[in-house]
Scaffold this motif. Structure first.
Motif, short mmCIF file in Angstrom:
data_model
loop_
_atom_site.label_atom_id
_atom_site.label_comp_id
_atom_site.label_asym_id
_atom_site.label_seq_id
_atom_site.Cartn_x
_atom_site.Cartn_y
_atom_site.Cartn_z
N CYS A 184 0.82 -1.22 0.00
CA CYS A 184 0.00 0.00 0.00
C CYS A 184 0.85 1.27 0.00
CB CYS A 184 -0.93 0.01 1.21
SG CYS A 184 -2.18 -1.30 1.18
N GLY A 185 2.16 1.12 0.18
CA GLY A 185 3.03 2.28 0.16
C GLY A 185 3.09 3.07 1.44
N GLY A 186 2.62 2.48 2.55
CA GLY A 186 2.69 3.18 3.83
C GLY A 186 1.65 2.67 4.81
N PHE A 187 1.78 3.11 6.05
CA PHE A 187 0.89 2.61 7.09
C PHE A 187 -0.54 3.15 6.96
CE2 PHE A 187 5.05 2.45 9.55
CZ PHE A 187 5.22 1.10 9.31
N ALA A 188 -0.68 4.40 6.53
CA ALA A 188 -2.02 5.00 6.44
C ALA A 188 -2.88 4.25 5.43
CB ALA A 188 -1.92 6.47 6.08
N ALA A 189 -2.33 4.02 4.22
CA ALA A 189 -3.09 3.30 3.20
C ALA A 189 -3.33 1.85 3.60
CB ALA A 189 -2.35 3.37 1.86
N ALA A 190 -2.33 1.23 4.23
CA ALA A 190 -2.49 -0.16 4.67
C ALA A 190 -3.53 -0.27 5.78
CB ALA A 190 -1.14 -0.71 5.16
N SER A 191 -3.63 0.78 6.59
CA SER A 191 -4.63 0.78 7.66
C SER A 191 -6.04 0.72 7.09
CB SER A 191 -4.47 2.04 8.52
OG SER A 191 -5.49 2.11 9.50
N ALA A 192 -6.28 1.48 6.00
CA ALA A 192 -7.60 1.47 5.37
C ALA A 192 -7.92 0.11 4.76
CB ALA A 192 -7.67 2.55 4.30
N LYS A 193 -6.89 -0.57 4.26
CA LYS A 193 -7.11 -1.86 3.61
C LYS A 193 -7.27 -2.99 4.62
CE LYS A 193 -5.06 -5.12 0.34
NZ LYS A 193 -3.94 -5.39 -0.58
N THR A 194 -6.44 -2.97 5.66
CA THR A 194 -6.43 -4.09 6.61
C THR A 194 -7.35 -3.87 7.81
OG1 THR A 194 -4.56 -3.15 7.84
CG2 THR A 194 -4.04 -4.63 6.00
N HIS A 195 -7.84 -2.61 7.97
CA HIS A 195 -8.65 -2.25 9.14
C HIS A 195 -7.87 -2.42 10.45
CE1 HIS A 195 -12.05 -1.95 6.43
NE2 HIS A 195 -11.81 -3.19 6.02
N VAL A 196 -6.57 -2.20 10.34
CA VAL A 196 -5.68 -2.19 11.50
C VAL A 196 -5.11 -0.78 11.61
CG1 VAL A 196 -3.55 -3.13 12.49
CG2 VAL A 196 -5.10 -4.62 11.22
N SER A 197 -5.06 -0.22 12.80
CA SER A 197 -4.62 1.16 12.95
C SER A 197 -3.17 1.32 12.50
CB SER A 197 -4.76 1.61 14.41
OG SER A 197 -3.81 0.97 15.23
N ALA A 198 -2.85 2.53 12.01
CA ALA A 198 -1.49 2.79 11.55
C ALA A 198 -0.45 2.59 12.66
CB ALA A 198 -1.41 4.20 10.97
N PRO A 199 -0.71 3.05 13.91
CA PRO A 199 0.27 2.79 14.97
C PRO A 199 0.51 1.29 15.22
CG PRO A 199 -1.21 4.55 15.63
CD PRO A 199 -1.78 3.97 14.37
N THR A 200 -0.58 0.50 15.11
CA THR A 200 -0.43 -0.95 15.30
C THR A 200 0.42 -1.55 14.18
OG1 THR A 200 -2.58 -1.10 16.42
CG2 THR A 200 -1.68 -3.13 15.49
N LEU A 201 0.21 -1.07 12.96
CA LEU A 201 1.02 -1.54 11.83
C LEU A 201 2.48 -1.18 12.04
CD1 LEU A 201 -1.33 -0.50 8.89
CD2 LEU A 201 -0.75 -2.83 9.53
N SER A 202 2.72 0.05 12.49
CA SER A 202 4.10 0.49 12.74
C SER A 202 4.76 -0.37 13.82
CB SER A 202 4.10 1.95 13.16
OG SER A 202 5.42 2.40 13.41
N ARG A 203 4.00 -0.67 14.88
CA ARG A 203 4.56 -1.51 15.95
C ARG A 203 4.83 -2.93 15.46
NH1 ARG A 203 0.81 1.45 19.12
NH2 ARG A 203 -0.75 -0.23 18.93
N ALA A 204 3.95 -3.44 14.57
CA ALA A 204 4.14 -4.79 14.03
C ALA A 204 5.43 -4.87 13.22
CB ALA A 204 2.94 -5.17 13.17
N VAL A 205 5.69 -3.83 12.42
CA VAL A 205 6.93 -3.82 11.62
C VAL A 205 8.14 -3.67 12.53
CG1 VAL A 205 8.22 -2.57 9.85
CG2 VAL A 205 5.77 -2.96 9.56
N ALA A 206 8.03 -2.81 13.54
CA ALA A 206 9.14 -2.64 14.48
C ALA A 206 9.43 -3.95 15.23
CB ALA A 206 8.82 -1.53 15.48
N SER A 207 8.36 -4.66 15.62
CA SER A 207 8.53 -5.94 16.30
C SER A 207 9.19 -6.95 15.38
CB SER A 207 7.17 -6.45 16.77
OG SER A 207 7.28 -7.75 17.36
N LEU A 208 8.79 -6.94 14.11
CA LEU A 208 9.39 -7.85 13.13
C LEU A 208 10.88 -7.53 12.96
CD1 LEU A 208 8.76 -10.16 11.11
CD2 LEU A 208 8.30 -8.39 9.41
N GLU A 209 11.22 -6.24 12.92
CA GLU A 209 12.62 -5.85 12.79
C GLU A 209 13.43 -6.32 14.01
OE1 GLU A 209 12.40 -1.77 10.12
OE2 GLU A 209 11.95 -1.65 12.27
#
Length: 317
Positions: free
Chosen positions: A26-51
């Motif tokens: 989606c090119g970023g957390f905001a667009a992915a949030s709309a698609k996945t119905h997961v908040s942008a901060p949660t997406l950011s934390r998920a990527v940070a946790s993966l890292e």
């Protein structure tokens, strides 16, 4: 190389990896949030946790940038297709269609947006209200990856081997000028005479490659007036600014009305071509596939589109 710390992935790892792939697609957390119905901060934390889990940075990110590292690109390339296949199988079993969301970034020469692509984009967004489309003017693919383009309409084949292209159409080109220009400056009798004339072209060519009496001739293109728009070059030609190389269909319309005259009709001009380009055969997003297919479906009226270049309003319905 992938730096997998543990041979066995936990459910949370798979979830974080999926959210990472969605954010990239989606090119970023905001667009992915709309698609996945997961908040942008949660997406950011998920990527940070993966890292943290992998011990590698996957994404350079700030308020205006979301760019993959080399490690992030490798993880995305390895796993995104697996999630895509899983999603396709899920859709087939559930007998449902996905809701298309996110942004589609397109580049094309200006006439394609004026006379074709804008109407198509609006129709597509009417069908898929959660889609946004961004169109920028470009006739090549030099900035395809830097600008994160999903689809590009180009008039010459790209040199990058990792870009997929399919021809949209080809059309003969002709040279033409207004009666007023020919009265003022005279008509050229040969290709050599073109050097002393005012040449117009929206294709950014270093020269015109013509065929005269079976021989290839290159005419240096050093325009007195230069603008990167075929539509505006045709309009300038109609106003008597010079000799323009244009699609035959566009010329015929104006010639019938007496506004243009063909120049050196015995000389063969190159064939104009257009291609649709995208980045990957497998990892192309569903929304991009849907829009790409709509472009191919609607582009059957090629001659009508070419004839409409230079008009104030598109003729394609």
């Amino acid at each position: 190389m992938l730096n997998l710390k543990h041979a066995i992935m936990k459910a949370k790892d798979i979830s974080n990896l999926y959210l990472f792939c969605q954010s990239v697609e989606c090119g970023g957390f905001a667009a992915a949030s709309a698609k996945t119905h997961v908040s942008a901060p949660t997406l950011s934390r998920a990527v940070a946790s993966l890292e943290d889990q992998l011990g590698e940075k996957l994404v350079h990110r700030n308020a205006k940038q979301f760019q993959l590292t080399s490690a992030g690109d490798e993880y995305y390339q390895r796993f995104a297709s697996l999630f895509s296949q899983l999603n396709d199988q899920w859709i087939q079993l559930s007998n449902s269609q996905p809701v298309l969301t996110g942004e589609i970034r397109v580049s094309c020469p200006e006439p394609f947006a004026d006379n074709f692509l804008q109407k198509l984009a609006i129709d597509f967004m009417d069908l898929h209200p959660e889609i946004t489309i961004s169109i920028q003017f470009s006739s090549g693919t030099e900035r395809f990856f830097d600008d994160q383009i999903d689809l590009a309409i180009v008039t010459s084949l790209p040199h990058a081997t990792n870009l997929v292209q399919r021809r949209l159409f080809e059309s003969p080109l002709v040279m033409a000028a207004s009666p007023g220009y020919l009265t003022k400056y005279g008509a050229p009798d040969s290709t050599e005479d073109l050097i002393s004339h005012r040449l117009l072209s929206g294709n950014n060519l270093p020269y015109w490659e013509l065929t005269e009496r079976g021989k290839s001739v290159r005419i240096p293109y050093q325009p007195k007036y230069d603008i990167s728009s075929l539509r505006l070059n045709i309009e300038a030609t109609l106003q008597g600014a010079g000799i323009c190389m244009m699609p035959l269909a566009a010329f015929d319309k104006h010639a019938k009305a007496g506004r243009l005259v063909r120049v050196l009709p015995e000389v063969e001009c190159p064939t104009g071509k257009a291609y649709l380009v995208w980045a990957d055969r497998k990892l192309i997003a569903t929304r991009v596939v849907a829009f790409r297919d709509m472009v191919f479906e609607k582009f059957g009226k090629t001659e009508e589109f070419l004839a409409s270049i230079g008009d104030e309003k598109t003729k394609i319905e």
